[in-house]
Design a protein around this motif. Sequence first.
Motif, PDB file in Angstrom:
ATOM      1  N   ALA A 143      47.642  37.050  40.861  1.00 35.39           N
ATOM      2  CA  ALA A 143      47.290  35.517  41.220  1.00 35.39           C
ATOM      3  C   ALA A 143      46.930  35.454  42.741  1.00 35.39           C
ATOM      4  O   ALA A 143      45.822  34.693  42.943  1.00 35.39           O
ATOM      5  N   GLU A 144      47.934  35.824  43.456  1.00 40.98           N
ATOM      6  CA  GLU A 144      47.439  35.792  44.927  1.00 40.98           C
ATOM      7  C   GLU A 144      46.021  36.365  45.485  1.00 40.98           C
ATOM      8  O   GLU A 144      45.200  35.813  45.954  1.00 40.98           O
ATOM      9  N   VAL A 145      45.708  37.648  44.795  1.00 40.82           N
ATOM     10  CA  VAL A 145      44.457  38.182  44.964  1.00 40.82           C
ATOM     11  C   VAL A 145      43.527  37.496  44.636  1.00 40.82           C
ATOM     12  O   VAL A 145      42.378  37.193  45.423  1.00 40.82           O
ATOM     13  N   ALA A 146      43.634  37.366  43.375  1.00 40.97           N
ATOM     14  CA  ALA A 146      42.380  36.386  42.567  1.00 40.97           C
ATOM     15  C   ALA A 146      42.167  34.993  43.501  1.00 40.97           C
ATOM     16  O   ALA A 146      40.981  34.630  43.423  1.00 40.97           O
ATOM     17  N   LEU A 147      43.293  34.433  43.713  1.00 41.01           N
ATOM     18  CA  LEU A 147      43.050  32.953  44.183  1.00 41.01           C
ATOM     19  C   LEU A 147      42.471  33.225  45.675  1.00 41.01           C
ATOM     20  O   LEU A 147      41.768  32.440  46.019  1.00 41.01           O
ATOM     21  N   ALA A 148      42.597  34.365  46.138  1.00 41.40           N
ATOM     22  CA  ALA A 148      41.976  34.701  47.503  1.00 41.40           C
ATOM     23  C   ALA A 148      40.378  34.754  47.539  1.00 41.40           C
ATOM     24  O   ALA A 148      39.769  34.599  48.403  1.00 41.40           O
ATOM     25  N   GLN A 149      40.168  35.221  46.109  1.00 41.48           N
ATOM     26  CA  GLN A 149      38.661  35.638  46.383  1.00 41.48           C
ATOM     27  C   GLN A 149      37.877  34.581  45.387  1.00 41.48           C
ATOM     28  O   GLN A 149      36.740  34.714  44.958  1.00 41.48           O
ATOM     29  N   GLY A 150      38.624  33.298  45.034  1.00 41.64           N
ATOM     30  CA  GLY A 150      37.792  32.325  44.528  1.00 41.64           C
ATOM     31  C   GLY A 150      38.103  32.255  43.118  1.00 41.64           C
ATOM     32  O   GLY A 150      37.555  31.378  42.422  1.00 41.64           O
ATOM     33  N   TRP A 151      38.925  32.976  42.285  1.00 42.88           N
ATOM     34  CA  TRP A 151      39.269  32.523  41.061  1.00 42.88           C
ATOM     35  C   TRP A 151      40.375  31.380  40.854  1.00 42.88           C
ATOM     36  O   TRP A 151      41.130  31.350  41.550  1.00 42.88           O
ATOM     37  N   GLU A 152      40.138  31.016  39.732  1.00 37.61           N
ATOM     38  CA  GLU A 152      41.461  29.920  39.317  1.00 37.61           C
ATOM     39  C   GLU A 152      42.077  30.595  37.980  1.00 37.61           C
ATOM     40  O   GLU A 152      41.646  31.297  37.378  1.00 37.61           O
ATOM     41  N   LEU A 153      43.549  30.325  38.115  1.00 39.49           N
ATOM     42  CA  LEU A 153      44.252  30.901  36.974  1.00 39.49           C
ATOM     43  C   LEU A 153      43.937  30.207  35.668  1.00 39.49           C
ATOM     44  O   LEU A 153      43.909  28.715  35.678  1.00 39.49           O
ATOM     45  N   ARG A 154      43.955  30.768  34.466  1.00 37.93           N
ATOM     46  CA  ARG A 154      43.987  30.364  33.249  1.00 37.93           C
ATOM     47  C   ARG A 154      45.338  30.310  32.533  1.00 37.93           C
ATOM     48  O   ARG A 154      46.017  31.361  32.866  1.00 37.93           O
ATOM     49  N   PRO A 155      45.652  29.471  31.628  1.00 36.19           N
ATOM     50  CA  PRO A 155      46.936  29.780  30.892  1.00 36.19           C
ATOM     51  C   PRO A 155      47.056  31.090  30.187  1.00 36.19           C
ATOM     52  O   PRO A 155      45.910  31.829  29.712  1.00 36.19           O
ATOM     53  N   SER A 156      47.913  31.933  30.657  1.00 32.89           N
ATOM     54  CA  SER A 156      48.328  33.387  30.370  1.00 32.89           C
ATOM     55  C   SER A 156      49.470  33.854  29.885  1.00 32.89           C
ATOM     56  O   SER A 156      50.610  32.979  30.344  1.00 32.89           O
ATOM     57  N   ASP A 157      49.562  34.869  29.194  1.00 28.48           N
ATOM     58  CA  ASP A 157      50.746  35.266  28.760  1.00 28.48           C
ATOM     59  C   ASP A 157      50.866  36.585  29.672  1.00 28.48           C
ATOM     60  O   ASP A 157      50.460  37.734  29.296  1.00 28.48           O
ATOM     61  N   VAL A 158      51.669  36.511  30.704  1.00 30.98           N
ATOM     62  CA  VAL A 158      51.768  37.617  31.757  1.00 30.98           C
ATOM     63  C   VAL A 158      52.317  38.770  31.235  1.00 30.98           C
ATOM     64  O   VAL A 158      52.328  39.804  31.934  1.00 30.98           O
ATOM     65  N   ARG A 159      52.858  38.896  30.189  1.00 24.40           N
ATOM     66  CA  ARG A 159      53.551  40.042  29.431  1.00 24.40           C
ATOM     67  C   ARG A 159      52.199  40.830  28.991  1.00 24.40           C
ATOM     68  O   ARG A 159      52.685  41.946  28.467  1.00 24.40           O
ATOM     69  N   LYS A 160      51.276  40.391  28.869  1.00 26.89           N
ATOM     70  CA  LYS A 160      50.125  40.929  28.375  1.00 26.89           C
ATOM     71  C   LYS A 160      48.846  40.977  29.214  1.00 26.89           C
ATOM     72  O   LYS A 160      48.258  42.033  29.304  1.00 26.89           O
ATOM     73  N   GLU A 161      48.628  39.959  29.944  1.00 30.23           N
ATOM     74  CA  GLU A 161      47.192  39.926  30.762  1.00 30.23           C
ATOM     75  C   GLU A 161      47.439  38.614  31.722  1.00 30.23           C
ATOM     76  O   GLU A 161      48.188  37.732  31.406  1.00 30.23           O
ATOM     77  N   VAL A 162      46.720  38.602  32.702  1.00 25.14           N
ATOM     78  CA  VAL A 162      46.465  37.290  33.483  1.00 25.14           C
ATOM     79  C   VAL A 162      44.923  37.008  33.360  1.00 25.14           C
ATOM     80  O   VAL A 162      44.097  37.693  33.581  1.00 25.14           O
ATOM     81  N   ARG A 163      45.024  35.726  32.844  1.00 25.68           N
ATOM     82  CA  ARG A 163      43.392  35.230  32.649  1.00 25.68           C
ATOM     83  C   ARG A 163      43.114  34.598  33.878  1.00 25.68           C
ATOM     84  O   ARG A 163      43.650  33.750  34.536  1.00 25.68           O
ATOM     85  N   LEU A 164      41.648  34.792  34.236  1.00 22.69           N
ATOM     86  CA  LEU A 164      41.070  34.223  35.280  1.00 22.69           C
ATOM     87  C   LEU A 164      39.780  33.588  34.837  1.00 22.69           C
ATOM     88  O   LEU A 164      39.092  34.011  33.993  1.00 22.69           O
ATOM     89  N   TRP A 165      39.564  32.419  35.941  1.00 24.66           N
ATOM     90  CA  TRP A 165      38.074  31.795  35.636  1.00 24.66           C
ATOM     91  C   TRP A 165      37.521  31.594  36.896  1.00 24.66           C
ATOM     92  O   TRP A 165      38.102  31.166  38.061  1.00 24.66           O
ATOM     93  N   TRP A 166      36.249  31.973  36.989  1.00 21.18           N
ATOM     94  CA  TRP A 166      35.511  32.252  38.524  1.00 21.18           C
ATOM     95  C   TRP A 166      34.964  30.627  38.747  1.00 21.18           C
ATOM     96  O   TRP A 166      34.371  30.041  38.001  1.00 21.18           O
ATOM     97  N   ALA A 167      35.499  30.116  39.811  1.00 25.78           N
ATOM     98  CA  ALA A 167      35.494  28.699  40.071  1.00 25.78           C
ATOM     99  C   ALA A 167      34.235  28.343  40.542  1.00 25.78           C
ATOM    100  O   ALA A 167      33.677  27.355  39.981  1.00 25.78           O
ATOM    101  N   ALA A 168      33.420  29.039  40.961  1.00 20.99           N
ATOM    102  CA  ALA A 168      32.019  28.753  41.377  1.00 20.99           C
ATOM    103  C   ALA A 168      31.039  28.618  40.199  1.00 20.99           C
ATOM    104  O   ALA A 168      30.087  28.181  40.283  1.00 20.99           O
ATOM    105  N   ALA A 169      31.450  29.321  38.917  1.00 19.44           N
ATOM    106  CA  ALA A 169      30.695  29.177  38.019  1.00 19.44           C
ATOM    107  C   ALA A 169      30.400  27.731  37.348  1.00 19.44           C
ATOM    108  O   ALA A 169      29.533  27.547  36.990  1.00 19.44           O
ATOM    109  N   SER A 170      31.318  26.884  37.669  1.00 20.70           N
ATOM    110  CA  SER A 170      31.514  25.455  37.145  1.00 20.70           C
ATOM    111  C   SER A 170      30.456  24.907  38.153  1.00 20.70           C
ATOM    112  O   SER A 170      30.028  23.746  37.839  1.00 20.70           O
ATOM    113  N   LYS A 171      30.521  25.042  39.264  1.00 22.95           N
ATOM    114  CA  LYS A 171      29.628  24.456  40.540  1.00 22.95           C
ATOM    115  C   LYS A 171      28.278  24.793  40.287  1.00 22.95           C
ATOM    116  O   LYS A 171      27.277  23.978  40.400  1.00 22.95           O
TER     117      LYS A 171
END
Length: 173
Positions: A143-171
């Motif tokens: 989450a720290e690394v992804a947020l620093a690179q412009g990603w947003e967190l999506r609802p995730s089951d962190v026991r399996k994966e961390v889901r990310l959304w590229w924030a710039a895609a919506s812009k």
Amino acid sequence: MDVYVDPATWAAQPVRPRWQLALRFAGSVVWFPVVCVLWAAVLAAFLVVGEVVTAFSDRLERGYLRVMDVTMNKVGRLASWCVTWPELRHEGDAEYYKARVDKAVAKRTARASAPVKKNKPRPPAECAIPLRAYRGIGAWYVAEVALAQGWELRPSDVRKEVRLWWAAASKAA
């Protein structure tokens, strides 16, 4: 990070005993090729039957493709307990997992931030970092690394994966 999520689940997974990993690795060496052959055989059977199904109905084809997707995923999950050589060697090594997460997020960032080419599909705006990549460091680091690179967190089951959304895609849309 969502405040409603239990922070303990975002921590690093406990280090697995070395003997258990060694047994899993030995089993993986035998079991993984079997799963690969089984996966290829199931795929070949689906493709052969699929030719007959598609010849008769387009409506049946959509359902058939859904069944094929579910079945292939289930066959692939037969190898989910397998342990790779790097996992065996680096279990409990936080620096290794940090480098692995950094590399995975950077790769996905490069893909997502690539310029849109004419007559080509848009770069992927959503991705998932699997547990295998961050097991020894915790999802909070992803989450720290992804947020620093412009990603947003999506609802995730962190026991399996961390889901990310590229924030710039919506812009850009």
